[in-house]
Design an enzyme around this catalytic site. Structure first.
Site, PDB file in Angstrom:
ATOM      1  N   ASN A  33       1.131  -1.028   0.136  1.00  0.00           N
ATOM      2  CA  ASN A  33      -0.035   0.359  -0.229  1.00  0.00           C
ATOM      3  C   ASN A  33       0.693   1.525   0.172  1.00  0.00           C
ATOM      4  O   ASN A  33       2.390   1.077   0.724  1.00  0.00           O
ATOM      5  CB  ASN A  33      -1.139  -0.048   1.298  1.00  0.00           C
ATOM      6  CG  ASN A  33      -0.783  -0.627   2.129  1.00  0.00           C
ATOM      7  OD1 ASN A  33       0.708  -0.866   3.203  1.00  0.00           O
ATOM      8  ND2 ASN A  33      -1.161   0.433   3.593  1.00  0.00           N
ATOM      9  N   ILE A  34      -0.075   2.095  -0.628  1.00  0.00           N
ATOM     10  CA  ILE A  34       1.315   3.839  -0.626  1.00  0.00           C
ATOM     11  C   ILE A  34       0.180   4.619  -0.546  1.00  0.00           C
ATOM     12  O   ILE A  34      -0.672   4.595  -1.074  1.00  0.00           O
ATOM     13  CB  ILE A  34       1.484   3.387  -2.440  1.00  0.00           C
ATOM     14  CG1 ILE A  34       2.621   2.413  -2.890  1.00  0.00           C
ATOM     15  CG2 ILE A  34       2.474   4.681  -2.305  1.00  0.00           C
ATOM     16  CD1 ILE A  34       2.839   2.587  -4.296  1.00  0.00           C
ATOM     17  N   GLU A  35       0.306   5.434   0.033  1.00  0.00           N
ATOM     18  CA  GLU A  35      -0.209   6.467   0.755  1.00  0.00           C
ATOM     19  C   GLU A  35      -0.304   7.412   0.744  1.00  0.00           C
ATOM     20  O   GLU A  35       1.107   7.572  -0.225  1.00  0.00           O
ATOM     21  CB  GLU A  35      -0.489   6.176   2.595  1.00  0.00           C
ATOM     22  CG  GLU A  35      -1.432   4.684   2.397  1.00  0.00           C
ATOM     23  CD  GLU A  35      -1.498   4.508   4.603  1.00  0.00           C
ATOM     24  OE1 GLU A  35      -0.950   5.640   5.338  1.00  0.00           O
ATOM     25  OE2 GLU A  35      -2.145   3.264   4.582  1.00  0.00           O
TER      26      GLU A  35
ATOM     27  N   GLU B  57      -2.353  -4.592  -2.856  1.00  0.00           N
ATOM     28  CA  GLU B  57      -3.300  -5.346  -3.947  1.00  0.00           C
ATOM     29  C   GLU B  57      -3.408  -5.354  -5.518  1.00  0.00           C
ATOM     30  O   GLU B  57      -2.937  -5.828  -6.436  1.00  0.00           O
ATOM     31  CB  GLU B  57      -4.650  -6.145  -4.284  1.00  0.00           C
ATOM     32  CG  GLU B  57      -4.860  -6.661  -2.510  1.00  0.00           C
ATOM     33  CD  GLU B  57      -4.909  -5.969  -0.997  1.00  0.00           C
ATOM     34  OE1 GLU B  57      -4.403  -4.542  -0.479  1.00  0.00           O
ATOM     35  OE2 GLU B  57      -5.973  -6.526  -0.202  1.00  0.00           O
TER      36      GLU B  57
ATOM     37  N   CYS C 197     -10.206  -5.283   0.576  1.00  0.00           N
ATOM     38  CA  CYS C 197     -11.115  -3.644   0.680  1.00  0.00           C
ATOM     39  C   CYS C 197     -11.917  -4.121  -0.683  1.00  0.00           C
ATOM     40  O   CYS C 197     -12.232  -5.546  -2.098  1.00  0.00           O
ATOM     41  CB  CYS C 197     -10.686  -2.628   0.142  1.00  0.00           C
ATOM     42  SG  CYS C 197     -10.268  -1.923  -1.108  1.00  0.00           S
TER      43      CYS C 197
ATOM     44  N   CYS D 119     -10.511  -3.173  -4.121  1.00  0.00           N
ATOM     45  CA  CYS D 119     -10.195  -4.341  -4.692  1.00  0.00           C
ATOM     46  C   CYS D 119     -10.733  -5.710  -5.164  1.00  0.00           C
ATOM     47  O   CYS D 119      -9.612  -6.855  -5.770  1.00  0.00           O
ATOM     48  CB  CYS D 119      -8.794  -4.433  -3.788  1.00  0.00           C
ATOM     49  SG  CYS D 119      -7.722  -3.193  -3.423  1.00  0.00           S
TER      50      CYS D 119
ATOM     51  N   CYS E 182      -3.900   0.439  -2.271  1.00  0.00           N
ATOM     52  CA  CYS E 182      -3.983  -0.413  -1.985  1.00  0.00           C
ATOM     53  C   CYS E 182      -2.374  -1.835  -2.247  1.00  0.00           C
ATOM     54  O   CYS E 182      -2.004  -1.236  -3.717  1.00  0.00           O
ATOM     55  CB  CYS E 182      -5.012  -1.262  -1.381  1.00  0.00           C
ATOM     56  SG  CYS E 182      -6.329  -1.030  -0.660  1.00  0.00           S
TER      57      CYS E 182
HETATM   58  N1  THU Z   1      -5.332  -1.797   2.552  1.00  0.00           N
HETATM   59  C1  THU Z   1      -5.030  -2.524   1.772  1.00  0.00           C
HETATM   60  O1  THU Z   1      -3.247  -2.117   1.136  1.00  0.00           O
HETATM   61  N2  THU Z   1      -5.653  -3.274   1.268  1.00  0.00           N
HETATM   62  C2  THU Z   1      -7.065  -3.698   1.272  1.00  0.00           C
HETATM   63  O2  THU Z   1      -7.459  -4.379   1.176  1.00  0.00           O
HETATM   64  C3  THU Z   1      -7.081  -2.700   2.547  1.00  0.00           C
HETATM   65  C4  THU Z   1      -6.355  -1.948   3.081  1.00  0.00           C
HETATM   66  C5  THU Z   1      -4.050  -0.407   2.641  1.00  0.00           C
HETATM   67  C6  THU Z   1      -5.053   1.286   2.648  1.00  0.00           C
HETATM   68  C7  THU Z   1      -4.280   1.784   3.164  1.00  0.00           C
HETATM   69  O3  THU Z   1      -3.013   2.629   3.561  1.00  0.00           O
HETATM   70  C8  THU Z   1      -4.760   1.520   4.657  1.00  0.00           C
HETATM   71  O4  THU Z   1      -4.914  -0.553   4.193  1.00  0.00           O
HETATM   72  C9  THU Z   1      -5.455   1.755   5.743  1.00  0.00           C
HETATM   73  O5  THU Z   1      -6.584   1.675   5.102  1.00  0.00           O
END
Ligand code: THU
Length: 144
Positions: free
Chosen positions: A42-44, A55, A91, A94, A53
């Site tokens: 994940n890359i915020e 995935e 999520c 994804c 996300c």
């Molecule tokens: N996140 C994912 O990388 N994959 C998911 O399926 C659910 C959420 C990440 C997004 C965000 O950076 C962090 O988790 C919190 O939601």
């Protein structure tokens, strides 16, 4: 490639996660039909909504490299300071992105933990029942 090996790769991918806002780090390892593995984390983003996300990072990397056929994805995630990881399900967005490129009845979603042998496997169709996908848009081709 075993499920256990795929989870181990997802754990490696998780180390690259950029999650300074949620501190929830996620790793994914996407297995192609030819047994190649694409990793994602994940890359915020400071503006929050541009966050990607793990995935989807893996899917977009693979598709942008010409891959279109996939067998499985392993996913691990949790608080970045956690010693133990419990199962972290993908999520809805994804699940939808995966559904674009796979047969949901055969594609395996492997939810892993910090112990690679400790995972649970689902078919995508179990996680996205009655999913909307390319076949739902098939009527478009009638016009061609
Ligand atoms: N996140 C994912 O990388 N994959 C998911 O399926 C659910 C959420 C990440 C997004 C965000 O950076 C962090 O988790 C919190 O939601």
């Amino acid at each position: 490639m075993t499920n256990e090996e795929l989870v181990a790769k997802a754990l490696e991918a998780r180390k690259m996660a950029y999650a300074p806002y949620s501190h929830h780090t996620v790793g994914a390892a996407l297995l192609t039909k030819d047994d190649k593995v694409y990793l994602g984390c994940n890359i915020e983003n400071a503006a929050y909504t541009p966050t990607n996300c793990a995935e989807r990072t893996a899917v977009f990397k693979a598709v942008s490299e010409g891959e279109r056929e996939f067998k499985a994805i392993a996913i691990v995630g949790g608080p970045d300071n956690a010693d133990k990881l419990s199962l972290c399900a993908p999520c809805g967005v994804c699940r939808q992105v995966l559904n674009e490129f796979v047969d949901a009845d055969t594609f395996d979603v492997v939810l892993g933990t910090d112990v690679p042998s400790d995972y649970k496997t689902f078919k995508l169709s179990e996680l996205l029942p009655l999913g909307f996908g390319p076949k739902s848009m098939a009527f478009l081709h009638d016009y061609k």
